[in-house]
Design an enzyme around this catalytic site. Structure first.
Site, PDB file in Angstrom:
ATOM      1  N   GLY A  83       0.816  -1.211   0.000  1.00 35.84           N
ATOM      2  CA  GLY A  83       0.000   0.000   0.000  1.00 35.84           C
ATOM      3  C   GLY A  83       0.843   1.252   0.000  1.00 35.84           C
ATOM      4  O   GLY A  83       2.063   1.213   0.226  1.00 35.84           O
TER       5      GLY A  83
ATOM      6  N   GLY B 145       0.952   5.261   1.569  1.00 36.80           N
ATOM      7  CA  GLY B 145       0.412   6.190   2.543  1.00 36.80           C
ATOM      8  C   GLY B 145       0.992   7.579   2.361  1.00 36.80           C
ATOM      9  O   GLY B 145       1.830   7.809   1.481  1.00 36.80           O
TER      10      GLY B 145
ATOM     11  N   LEU C  27       5.651   3.956   2.179  1.00 38.63           N
ATOM     12  CA  LEU C  27       5.139   2.773   1.488  1.00 38.63           C
ATOM     13  C   LEU C  27       5.061   1.595   2.459  1.00 38.63           C
ATOM     14  O   LEU C  27       5.852   1.512   3.396  1.00 38.63           O
ATOM     15  CB  LEU C  27       6.056   2.398   0.325  1.00 38.63           C
ATOM     16  CG  LEU C  27       6.317   3.480  -0.723  1.00 38.63           C
ATOM     17  CD1 LEU C  27       7.389   3.005  -1.701  1.00 38.63           C
ATOM     18  CD2 LEU C  27       5.042   3.816  -1.469  1.00 38.63           C
ATOM     19  N   VAL C  28       4.123   0.702   2.214  1.00 39.41           N
ATOM     20  CA  VAL C  28       4.000  -0.509   3.016  1.00 39.41           C
ATOM     21  C   VAL C  28       4.197  -1.711   2.101  1.00 39.41           C
ATOM     22  O   VAL C  28       3.620  -1.769   1.011  1.00 39.41           O
ATOM     23  CB  VAL C  28       2.633  -0.597   3.716  1.00 39.41           C
ATOM     24  CG1 VAL C  28       2.516  -1.906   4.486  1.00 39.41           C
ATOM     25  CG2 VAL C  28       2.433   0.590   4.650  1.00 39.41           C
TER      26      VAL C  28
ATOM     27  N   LYS D 165       6.753  -0.999   6.850  1.00 41.93           N
ATOM     28  CA  LYS D 165       6.458   0.388   6.497  1.00 41.93           C
ATOM     29  C   LYS D 165       7.776   1.145   6.336  1.00 41.93           C
ATOM     30  O   LYS D 165       8.582   1.211   7.268  1.00 41.93           O
ATOM     31  CB  LYS D 165       5.607   1.055   7.580  1.00 41.93           C
ATOM     32  CG  LYS D 165       5.273   2.515   7.283  1.00 41.93           C
ATOM     33  CD  LYS D 165       4.535   3.174   8.433  1.00 41.93           C
ATOM     34  CE  LYS D 165       3.106   2.768   8.494  1.00 41.93           C
ATOM     35  NZ  LYS D 165       2.324   3.574   9.475  1.00 41.93           N
TER      36      LYS D 165
ATOM     37  N   ASP E 247      -5.798   9.150  15.572  1.00 39.05           N
ATOM     38  CA  ASP E 247      -6.362   9.013  14.224  1.00 39.05           C
ATOM     39  C   ASP E 247      -7.123   7.695  14.088  1.00 39.05           C
ATOM     40  O   ASP E 247      -6.997   6.995  13.082  1.00 39.05           O
ATOM     41  CB  ASP E 247      -5.258   9.110  13.167  1.00 39.05           C
ATOM     42  CG  ASP E 247      -5.818   9.358  11.758  1.00 39.05           C
ATOM     43  OD1 ASP E 247      -6.970   9.849  11.653  1.00 39.05           O
ATOM     44  OD2 ASP E 247      -5.117   9.064  10.778  1.00 39.05           O
TER      45      ASP E 247
END
Length: 202
Positions: free
Chosen positions: A18, A20, A24-25, A40, A131
């Site tokens: 993914g 963010g 990046l992940v 991450k 969050d």
């Protein structure tokens, strides 16, 4: 890092996981025990302030609770970018689940109990998530296995100073408590509880 690279001499990248706002992940393989991890990697442009990247690592390393994603390791890539290795959880997010339809009252209650227990573990250590939202809750095996992730903007109340500047908003407005909107530096655990209330209403 690219697919096939080994990060920190231990984690071999196998797939992209993914993208963010801060990095990046990847899905990676722990060469130590063979397990899968979520890796991450912070963008190099943000590497000048590693304390922001490692805030999440410190928070996760201090808590041991099944409703909070498990810390594995952190460090720097060969290029100097901070990385954080965490438990890999193969599941959909609560946001994805809600997009398919709402939860039943029983499922909502079970979710509330599960996420509340994870938040309590964080709050007992003086850590505020700041969050909490459906996309930051993974449903590993359903609501009973809900797991809180992404503590990248969390706040340690035991730390004498924070990394949030005045006038800088932290969090997602739809789930932010009034006090968090007024001053992100002054939030306490109640702000996370407010966010959980917004999630349950949704």
């Amino acid at each position: 890092p690219r697919l096939g690279d080994t990060v920190g001499g231990r984690f071999r990248i196998e797939a992209e996981g993914g993208v963010g706002a801060s990095g990046l992940v990847f899905r990676a393989r722990d060469l130590g025990d063979g397990g899968e991890v979520a890796l991450k990697v912070t963008y190099l442009a943000r590497a000048a302030r590693p304390e922001r990247a490692f805030r999440e690592a410190r928070a996760l390393a201090s808590v041991r609770h099944s409703a909070v994603v498990r810390y594995i390791a952190h460090g720097y890539t060969d290029a100097g970018a901070p990385f954080l290795a965490m438990q890999w959880i193969e599941s959909e997010t609560l946001a994805q689940r809600l997009a398919r339809g709402g939860l039943t009252p029983t499922e909502s209650l079970r979710l509330a109990l599960r996420v509340s227990s994870g938040l309590a573990a964080l709050h007992d250590l003086g850590i505020v998530h700041r969050d909490l939202k459906p996309s930051n809750i993974l449903l590993a095996g359903g609501v009973e296995g809900a797991c809180i992730v992404d503590l990248g903007v969390s706040r340690d109340l035991n730390s004498p100073t924070g990394h949030t500047g005045h006038g800088e908003y932290v969090g997602t407005p739809r789930y932010m408590s009034p006090e968090q909107i007024r001053d992100p530096q002054c939030v306490r655990g109640a702000s996370d509880v407010f966010a959980l209330g917004c999630i349950l209403h949704e």
